[in-house]
Design an enzyme around this catalytic site. Structure first.
Site, PDB file in Angstrom:
ATOM      1  N   PHE A   1     -11.617 -18.701  -4.301  1.00  0.00           N
ATOM      2  CA  PHE A   1     -11.354 -18.359  -2.907  1.00  0.00           C
ATOM      3  C   PHE A   1     -12.692 -18.361  -2.190  1.00  0.00           C
ATOM      4  O   PHE A   1     -13.744 -18.370  -2.834  1.00  0.00           O
ATOM      5  CB  PHE A   1     -10.683 -16.979  -2.815  1.00  0.00           C
ATOM      6  CG  PHE A   1      -9.222 -17.048  -2.470  1.00  0.00           C
ATOM      7  CD1 PHE A   1      -8.391 -17.987  -3.035  1.00  0.00           C
ATOM      8  CD2 PHE A   1      -8.670 -16.151  -1.558  1.00  0.00           C
ATOM      9  CE1 PHE A   1      -7.038 -18.040  -2.719  1.00  0.00           C
ATOM     10  CE2 PHE A   1      -7.316 -16.202  -1.229  1.00  0.00           C
ATOM     11  CZ  PHE A   1      -6.505 -17.150  -1.811  1.00  0.00           C
TER      12      PHE A   1
ATOM     13  N   ALA B   1       0.835  -1.204   0.000  1.00  0.00           N
ATOM     14  CA  ALA B   1       0.000   0.000   0.000  1.00  0.00           C
ATOM     15  C   ALA B   1       0.870   1.255   0.000  1.00  0.00           C
ATOM     16  O   ALA B   1       0.675   2.164  -0.818  1.00  0.00           O
ATOM     17  CB  ALA B   1      -0.930  -0.005   1.212  1.00  0.00           C
TER      18      ALA B   1
ATOM     19  N   ARG C   1     -13.216  -9.822   6.047  1.00  0.00           N
ATOM     20  CA  ARG C   1     -12.587  -9.628   4.750  1.00  0.00           C
ATOM     21  C   ARG C   1     -12.578 -10.942   3.979  1.00  0.00           C
ATOM     22  O   ARG C   1     -12.328 -11.994   4.550  1.00  0.00           O
ATOM     23  CB  ARG C   1     -11.146  -9.165   4.943  1.00  0.00           C
ATOM     24  CG  ARG C   1     -10.338  -9.214   3.672  1.00  0.00           C
ATOM     25  CD  ARG C   1      -8.957  -8.683   3.871  1.00  0.00           C
ATOM     26  NE  ARG C   1      -8.049  -9.592   4.562  1.00  0.00           N
ATOM     27  CZ  ARG C   1      -7.506 -10.664   4.023  1.00  0.00           C
ATOM     28  NH1 ARG C   1      -7.811 -11.033   2.802  1.00  0.00           N
ATOM     29  NH2 ARG C   1      -6.661 -11.412   4.714  1.00  0.00           N
TER      30      ARG C   1
ATOM     31  N   LEU D   1       0.760 -19.466   8.247  1.00  0.00           N
ATOM     32  CA  LEU D   1      -0.438 -19.568   7.433  1.00  0.00           C
ATOM     33  C   LEU D   1      -0.249 -20.546   6.284  1.00  0.00           C
ATOM     34  O   LEU D   1       0.783 -20.538   5.623  1.00  0.00           O
ATOM     35  CB  LEU D   1      -0.752 -18.180   6.861  1.00  0.00           C
ATOM     36  CG  LEU D   1      -1.920 -18.111   5.886  1.00  0.00           C
ATOM     37  CD1 LEU D   1      -3.222 -18.212   6.641  1.00  0.00           C
ATOM     38  CD2 LEU D   1      -1.866 -16.836   5.088  1.00  0.00           C
TER      39      LEU D   1
ATOM     40  N   GLU E   1      -5.444 -19.919   1.691  1.00  0.00           N
ATOM     41  CA  GLU E   1      -6.813 -20.294   1.374  1.00  0.00           C
ATOM     42  C   GLU E   1      -6.874 -20.958  -0.003  1.00  0.00           C
ATOM     43  O   GLU E   1      -7.809 -21.693  -0.310  1.00  0.00           O
ATOM     44  CB  GLU E   1      -7.682 -19.032   1.383  1.00  0.00           C
ATOM     45  CG  GLU E   1      -9.153 -19.303   1.219  1.00  0.00           C
ATOM     46  CD  GLU E   1     -10.003 -18.152   1.739  1.00  0.00           C
ATOM     47  OE1 GLU E   1      -9.628 -17.570   2.773  1.00  0.00           O
ATOM     48  OE2 GLU E   1     -11.021 -17.843   1.117  1.00  0.00           O
TER      49      GLU E   1
ATOM     50  N   HIS F   1      -5.543 -13.369  12.034  1.00  0.00           N
ATOM     51  CA  HIS F   1      -4.969 -13.213  10.700  1.00  0.00           C
ATOM     52  C   HIS F   1      -5.025 -11.798  10.153  1.00  0.00           C
ATOM     53  O   HIS F   1      -4.083 -11.330   9.531  1.00  0.00           O
ATOM     54  CB  HIS F   1      -5.679 -14.147   9.741  1.00  0.00           C
ATOM     55  CG  HIS F   1      -5.157 -14.088   8.341  1.00  0.00           C
ATOM     56  ND1 HIS F   1      -3.848 -14.391   8.041  1.00  0.00           N
ATOM     57  CD2 HIS F   1      -5.751 -13.751   7.174  1.00  0.00           C
ATOM     58  CE1 HIS F   1      -3.662 -14.248   6.733  1.00  0.00           C
ATOM     59  NE2 HIS F   1      -4.782 -13.844   6.183  1.00  0.00           N
TER      60      HIS F   1
ATOM     61  N   GLN G   1     -10.002 -10.604  12.191  1.00  0.00           N
ATOM     62  CA  GLN G   1     -10.300 -11.865  11.509  1.00  0.00           C
ATOM     63  C   GLN G   1      -9.380 -13.006  11.929  1.00  0.00           C
ATOM     64  O   GLN G   1      -8.189 -12.809  12.119  1.00  0.00           O
ATOM     65  CB  GLN G   1     -10.164 -11.676   9.997  1.00  0.00           C
ATOM     66  CG  GLN G   1     -10.518 -12.924   9.206  1.00  0.00           C
ATOM     67  CD  GLN G   1     -10.371 -12.710   7.715  1.00  0.00           C
ATOM     68  OE1 GLN G   1      -9.264 -12.627   7.196  1.00  0.00           O
ATOM     69  NE2 GLN G   1     -11.492 -12.589   7.021  1.00  0.00           N
TER      70      GLN G   1
ATOM     71  N   HIS H   1      -8.054 -16.679  10.636  1.00  0.00           N
ATOM     72  CA  HIS H   1      -7.947 -17.469   9.413  1.00  0.00           C
ATOM     73  C   HIS H   1      -8.108 -18.944   9.762  1.00  0.00           C
ATOM     74  O   HIS H   1      -7.511 -19.406  10.732  1.00  0.00           O
ATOM     75  CB  HIS H   1      -6.576 -17.222   8.765  1.00  0.00           C
ATOM     76  CG  HIS H   1      -6.477 -17.732   7.362  1.00  0.00           C
ATOM     77  ND1 HIS H   1      -6.447 -19.074   7.077  1.00  0.00           N
ATOM     78  CD2 HIS H   1      -6.408 -17.083   6.172  1.00  0.00           C
ATOM     79  CE1 HIS H   1      -6.358 -19.224   5.759  1.00  0.00           C
ATOM     80  NE2 HIS H   1      -6.337 -18.034   5.183  1.00  0.00           N
TER      81      HIS H   1
ATOM     82  N   GLY I   1      -2.015 -16.509  -1.622  1.00  0.00           N
ATOM     83  CA  GLY I   1      -2.990 -17.010  -2.581  1.00  0.00           C
ATOM     84  C   GLY I   1      -3.283 -16.147  -3.779  1.00  0.00           C
ATOM     85  O   GLY I   1      -3.381 -16.646  -4.891  1.00  0.00           O
TER      86      GLY I   1
ATOM     87  N   ARG J   1     -14.248 -16.687   5.699  1.00  0.00           N
ATOM     88  CA  ARG J   1     -13.297 -17.117   6.735  1.00  0.00           C
ATOM     89  C   ARG J   1     -13.905 -17.134   8.131  1.00  0.00           C
ATOM     90  O   ARG J   1     -13.640 -18.032   8.921  1.00  0.00           O
ATOM     91  CB  ARG J   1     -12.078 -16.192   6.726  1.00  0.00           C
ATOM     92  CG  ARG J   1     -11.215 -16.445   5.528  1.00  0.00           C
ATOM     93  CD  ARG J   1     -10.068 -15.480   5.473  1.00  0.00           C
ATOM     94  NE  ARG J   1      -9.220 -15.819   4.338  1.00  0.00           N
ATOM     95  CZ  ARG J   1      -8.206 -15.072   3.942  1.00  0.00           C
ATOM     96  NH1 ARG J   1      -7.915 -13.950   4.591  1.00  0.00           N
ATOM     97  NH2 ARG J   1      -7.465 -15.443   2.917  1.00  0.00           N
TER      98      ARG J   1
END
Lengths: 614, 221, 254
Positions: free
Chosen positions: A143, A18, A407, A269, A272, A371, A257, A259, A51, A303
């Site tokens: 996904f 970002a 999300r 992780l 997904e 996550h 969230q 995961h 992913g 999720r």
């Protein structure tokens, strides 16, 4: 106080995807930009997104008929109507452009291969015909929580390759990157933000950055939890400096969230994409269960829903016992060696190296782990933070807010460069019209205040509390009491304990000298701020008496659109206080899609127009 | 004459020198490898019989290959040394760095390079002495060689030079293969083993030859 | 019975005038699945809070934690203590500037080198937001990704004899990066242009073929093969037009 000062047009705190995307926008428009980063930019947490990123290109067979409209609808449903629909709209519309732009910069997206292709869904193999006229265009995988296959990817190293692609662009444009520099406070006069005081993590020296615009893009605050997939640098540093101004609110702090597939015991992780590509979840009897709880979406529900059913299933005694607690299995064996060693190569590597498990013929032990942080520095749709002019935020650190209370997988990587592109243009507009006075006296005050704090820590003026003990205590409370399933009693206990911890956090004294790149001092400087963030999360969760997305209250199981179709805004106006002021604003100003049923996850809904109870 | 200053001197023009030097280093190396192996086979012919060796030597001299080729080999050796030595650290600081590095790393291929660097020095000196001695004392005959070896000093001389040369040549052969991509990741281990056996075989042949020369009755010639 | 691990750790804080380079020894009881990530954090939190080292992702994809583990550069996060003897010696990566103890400044080095080799797609094609993407074969995308998997951890550089001896050598990482761009049709650079970047002793011709990079690379990137291909390509490029004078006009200028 002697210190180095750097001047620039745009200061980006955080050099993940970002931050880099916004810096690229500014630099491309001819503005000067500096990126600050806790680690070399290419080591940012963006690299861990495996992913892919969602964008409605509709090139692959299973993505046919996809459009930004469908992507928008999936995103809003995924958010459990907690998102700002204006942002979700901008996002869905811009995502295809951002994907193609990245391709133009060198991103090696995987491509459509024309002809019959075999895919897996829920343990069943099926065939699809990839069209000739789409051959060579960017392809996508499935996904969770999506109507179409929409997640564009490069094997399972999408975040890594995207980050390198963007950092190459940053290098090309000659944007200055100051890595191992940590922003420790924002410089502002109550109205305008004009940069930050920072600490050089290589030498320990304080320095000043004066900028016309400042962007916070520091990622999430997962390290408030003990069991998280986040890197060790996701400690909410950007949120702390924003919240500490007393003017900028922390939006939806309670929206955290979990995961479904963190590896047991390390919480690394596994993407997904494993389930997207047809992997299944199995219990102690090596039987599937998600198809029973969620007949429509099964393993590919959103999720929050999958994580909850997993914990529920474990609570039913169906977990696999292990020295690290009960877990479940992720099964990708049926995908075959070729698929696993190419499209899921990172998963293949990490299972072998960290678990000693070969996923081609063995099951992977998994359990939900913290996550993602949907909450963050609250901004408007331009990415401009509430409360201070010249302050922007973007990516996971922001509460822009396209994710609401949950999300979708593939939407975070997408947000970084999609929102980054959008906010970047808005920052450029701001810079073009900016008449900013950079006051060095404010900077001097900031440096002096920080130097004083450091002295007090080194000299143990305020006490001798051990910073690591405080960190552990905080993380444990958050994990145990502000986790996947929440209830009033636990949340109240969490808030109470965190307030006690906060008192101690203000009495930290260093055990080491604090000289140079001292890690204890770095943590000690941000520890009280981290506890403030934790209190915001717990308190926000306590006050939100409903269940929405990942915020699941046992004592308020219904999604309450009548009373809670809103966003928490947590302000910390006084550092001596030990609770934030909570305010609320409507989730969204524009309502393209009124609240309804998500189509997965059993929820009772109290409609917007339901009569009030007393 | 143009009055302007030659600004070109401030711009480093792209140079191909490194590429040329790398080619020459590789080609001289490859040439020397082939020469050394052939040389060993030819000298080893004494094991079949001194007359075989004498005939071969006679052939090379009658065709002037020895008289011309000898100095060329000497020059090639020197050229190869100079080129390869560019990579060998010159200052004791840098030598210390690579020495500590190798000791730290426990890495066979790094050690092999150090062996090459060391044997290169030995070969430069002993090889030159050998070439000088042989070329200034033509023709080459089994008897003369045997006499030299049996002198004692030269016997030991060749016992030292032999493994130095064969190690250097064997490792060099392997190194050219991996550097230029003729040996792939998948074939490296196999090739490594082959090269060890190959080098061992040549050292063995060399030893047998030295022993043969040492025990060759000189009067019988 | 779990083992008592003995850690010998290099210590030096360049910012502290009273600090001298030395080795500190720490004892730690081995627990199941113990990695150096967990072990070092335990030592820092329980024994010496000033101990400096770098970790971020702790899953071998960010490249932060390169260090010399019993003589070999590697990623500490993916090193299980089970694979090591009881005595474990940890040193910072050589070549890079020391920040303190086990922490080195890889960021500055890599950014400078990436700038030097111009690690980006060179194209004059403007991005058109309205147009669909240019097509590419999926196999090519996979091949590019295979080389793009490098995480710039610095292990190849630290283990390289040449890089240790000469500061200006760009290292296997950069040569691999250039191979990635050569492979990518979107980068419009020509072979002579690539030659200008890596056809030197600071580039591919500085490589002596010691292959330590190949042997330590935590990502198992096919460096040996790529370096071989690149050397051949650049060597032949160097021979092209060998007899053609480069600047024809030069001698006729006056």
């Amino acid at each position: 106080m002697e210190h180095e000062t750097f001047y620039t047009d745009l200061l980006c705190v955080g050099a993940g995807l970002a931050g880099e995307r916004v810096a690229i926008a500014a630099a491309s428009a001819g503005f000067d930009a500096i990126l600050l980063s806790l680690v070399p930019a290419r080591r940012s947490h963006s690299c861990a997104a495996e992913g892919g990123m969602q964008a409605a290109l509709g090139n692959c067979a299973m993505g046919e008929g996809d459009s930004p409209d469908v992507h928008f609808a999936d995103t809003v449903k995924g958010s459990d109507w907690g998102c700002d629909q204006e942002c979700a709209r901008i996002f869905a519309d811009t995502a295809p452009v951002a994907v193609r732009e990245a391709a133009n910069w060198g991103m090696p997206w995987n491509r459509v291969v024309a002809g019959k292709a075999k895919y897996w869904k829920g343990g069943e193999e099926f065939e699809a015909e990839e069209k000739k006229d789409k051959h060579g265009l960017i392809t996508a995988r499935a996904f969770g929580g999506t109507a179409k296959w929409r997640t564009c990817y490069t094997a399972d190293g999408t975040g890594h390759t995207l980050l390198y692609t963007l950092d190459n662009k940053v290098t090309q444009l000659g944007v200055r990157v100051h890595d191992r520099v940590e922003a420790v406070s924002l410089i502002h006069d109550g109205e305008n933000c004009t940069g930050c005081v920072a600490r050089d993590l290589k030498t320990g020296k304080l320095r000043v950055y004066l900028a016309k615009a400042t962007l916070i893009a520091t990622g999430g605050y997962g390290r408030l939890y003990s069991e998280t997939t986040n890197t060790v640098i996701n400690d909410g540093g950007g949120h702390i400096i924003a919240l500490d101004t007393g003017l900028v609110p922390f939006g939806n702090p309670e929206a955290v969230q979990f995961h479904p597939t963190g590896v047991v015991p390390t919480n690394i992780l596994v993407t997904e994409g494993c389930r997207g590509d047809g992997g299944t979840l199995l219990d102690v009897d090596e039987k599937r269960f998600m198809n029973i709880y969620e007949p429509a979406k099964a393993e590919l529900a959103s999720r929050d829903v999958v994580s909850r059913w997993m914990m529920y299933h474990i609570a039913q005694g169906k977990g696999v016992p292990s020295p690290y607690g009960d877990h479940l299995w992720l099964d990708i064996r049926h995908l075959g060696a070729k698929h696993i060693t190419t499209k899921l190569r990172e998963v293949y590597d990490l299972c072998r190296h960290f678990l000693g498990v070969n996923p081609i013929n063995q099951l992977i032990p998994v359990r939900p782990a913290q996550h993602y942080s949907m909450g963050g520095v609250r901004t408007n749709s331009n990415g401009a933070a509430y409360g201070l002019k010249g302050l922007f935020s973007c990516g996971e650190s922001a509460c822009w807010d396209m994710h609401g209370f949950n999300r979708l997988g593939g939407n975070s990587l997408a947000e970084t460069i999609v929102a980054g592109r959008h906010v970047g243009l808005k920052v450029v507009e701001f810079l073009e019209g900016a008449e900013v006075i950079l006051k060095s006296s404010l900077a001097d005050q900031g440096v002096a205040a920080m130097a004083k704090r450091i002295d007090r820590l080194v000299n143990r003026t305020d006490g001798t509390e051990n910073v690591y003990a405080i960190k552990d205590a905080m993380q444990l409370v958050m994990m145990e009491k502000v986790g996947i399933f929440r209830n009033g009693t636990d949340l109240q206990a969490a808030v109470d304990t965190l307030r006690e911890i906060y008192v101690k956090a203000k009495k930290i004294g260093l055990r080491s000298s604090g000289i140079g790149a001292n890690p204890e001092l770095a943590l000690a400087l941000k520890m009280p701020g981290m506890v403030r963030l934790a209190i915001c999360v717990a308190y926000g969760a306590l006050m939100r008496t409903e269940s929405r997305g990942c915020h699941a209250r046992d004592d308020y199981q219904a999604r309450n659109d009548r009373d809670w179709l809103n966003r928490t805004l947590a302000y910390w106006r006084d550092l001596d206080a030990d609770l934030p002021d909570l305010q609320y604003e409507p989730s969204t100003k524009v309502m393209y899609m009124p609240p309804g049923d998500r189509g997965y996850g059993k929820t009772e809904i109290i409609p917007m127009d339901a009569p009030k109870e007393d | 004459m143009s009055s302007s200053v030659d600004t070109a001197i401030f711009v480093k023009p792209p140079t191909r020198v490194s590429a040329y030097l790398d080619w020459i280093q590789m080609l001289t190396g490859a040439g020397l490898i082939l020469f050394m192996w052939s040389h060993m086979v030819l000298v080893a012919s004494v094991n079949i019989g001194p007359s075989v060796m004498n005939t071969i030597a006679w052939f090379f001299e009658a065709t002037y290959m020895a008289q011309v080729g000898g100095p060329i080999i000497g020059a090639t050796l020197l050229l190869h040394f100079i080129l390869a030595a560019r990579k060998i650290p010159y200052t004791s600081d840098a030598q210390g760095v690579i020495w500590r590095h190798a000791r730290m790393l426990h890495h066979t291929d790094t050690w092999l390079w150090l062996i090459q660097a060391f044997t290169a020095m030995v070969i430069l000196i002993m090889g030159s002495v050998h070439i000088w001695t042989v070329l200034t004392n033509l023709p080459i005959t089994a008897a003369k060689s045997a006499m030299r070896v049996q002198g004692g000093f030269w016997g030991v001389f060749y016992l030292i030079l032999l493994p130095m040369v064969e190690l250097h040549v064997g490792i060099g052969f392997y190194r050219i293969g991996v550097k230029w991509g003729f040996i792939k990741r998948s074939g490296r281990k196999k090739f490594h083993r082959f090269e060890n056996i190959w080098t061992g075989a040549f050292i063995l042949i060399g030893l047998i030859t030295i022993i043969r020369l040492w025990t060759l009755p000189i009067a019988g010639n | 019975m779990s083992r008592q691990l003995k850690f010998n750790i290099f210590r030096f804080n360049p910012e502290d005038p009273s600090s001298e380079p030395h080795t500190d020894t720490f004892m730690l009881e081995e627990t199941p699945s113990l990695t150096l990530f967990i072990a070092l954090n335990k030592i820092r939190e329980e024994q010496d809070p000033s101990l400096m080292f770098d970790f971020a992702c702790r899953m071998a994809i960010c490249g932060s934690c390169g260090m010399v583990i019993n003589g070999r550069p590697g990623l500490a996060c993916k090193t299980l203590t089970v694979e090591l003897p009881e005595e474990i010696t940890l040193m910072p990566l050589p070549v890079f500037k020391l920040v303190g103890d086990l922490s080195v400044d890889t960021g500055t080095w890599f950014r400078a080198t990436n700038t030097k080799i111009e690690s980006w797609i060179h194209t004059d094609q403007e991005f058109d937001p309205e147009a669909i993407e240019e097509r590419m074969e999926n196999d090519l995308a996979n091949s590019i990704f295979e080389l793009e998997r490098c995480i710039e951890c610095g292990c190849c550089v630290a283990s390289c004899g040449t890089a240790n001896m000469r500061e200006d050598f760009v290292g296997a990482f950069a040569l691999n990066r250039i191979s990635r761009f050569i492979m990518d049709p979107r980068d419009k650079r020509t072979d002579p242009e690539y030659f200008d970047v890596v056809g030197t002793d600071q580039g591919i011709f500085g490589c002596m073929g010691l292959l330590a990079c190949e042997d330590v690379c935590p990502r198992e990137i096919p460096l040996q093969d790529q370096l071989g291909i690149l050397r051949r390509k650049m060597a032949f490029q160097g021979l092209k037009n060998i007899f053609k004078p480069k600047e024809k006009g030069r001698h006729r200028r006056f």
